[in-house]
Design an enzyme around this catalytic site. Sequence first.
Site, PDB file in Angstrom:
ATOM      1  N   GLU A 162       0.784  -1.400   0.034  1.00 44.45           N
ATOM      2  CA  GLU A 162      -0.042   0.075  -0.019  1.00 44.45           C
ATOM      3  C   GLU A 162       0.846   1.288   0.023  1.00 44.45           C
ATOM      4  O   GLU A 162       0.455   2.270  -0.724  1.00 44.45           O
ATOM      5  CB  GLU A 162      -0.909   0.002   1.196  1.00 44.45           C
ATOM      6  N   GLU A 185       1.369   6.481  -7.198  1.00 44.84           N
ATOM      7  CA  GLU A 185       0.242   7.400  -7.338  1.00 44.84           C
ATOM      8  C   GLU A 185       0.496   8.702  -7.325  1.00 44.84           C
ATOM      9  O   GLU A 185       0.489   9.768  -7.958  1.00 44.84           O
ATOM     10  CB  GLU A 185      -0.915   7.126  -6.601  1.00 44.84           C
TER      11      GLU A 185
END
Length: 121
Positions: free
Chosen positions: A65, A72
């Site tokens: 994550e 991102e």
Amino acid sequence: MKSRNFIKSLGHAFTGIRAAAARERNFRIQIIAGILAIICCIVFQVDALMFVLVAFAIFFVLAMELVNTAVEAVVDLVTGGKPHPLAKIAKDAAAGAVLLAAAFSVVVAGAVAWAVIRRFI
């Protein structure tokens, strides 16, 4: 510029973890799920090997994550948030890594649950 001080490097790492926890709802959910999994292992007295597998699965999901969050952020920085086919591939691939880690954690959870259930049968 790279920091050659180990303590400063640790500080940067913890800052990144805190930033992800503050920004990413899924990361917070995964932290809570990990804590609950550890509590369950303690309550049901899971043996050491199974506990290590659970801990590995938790940290693997959290690490993926963090990588997803980093990808991102970099993609958004480079593209200015504008859609681009390569940006989509990068983001989707990073999300896929998280999905695979989560799937692994479900397999581990199933194996641990089965081992616990077998003790009561």
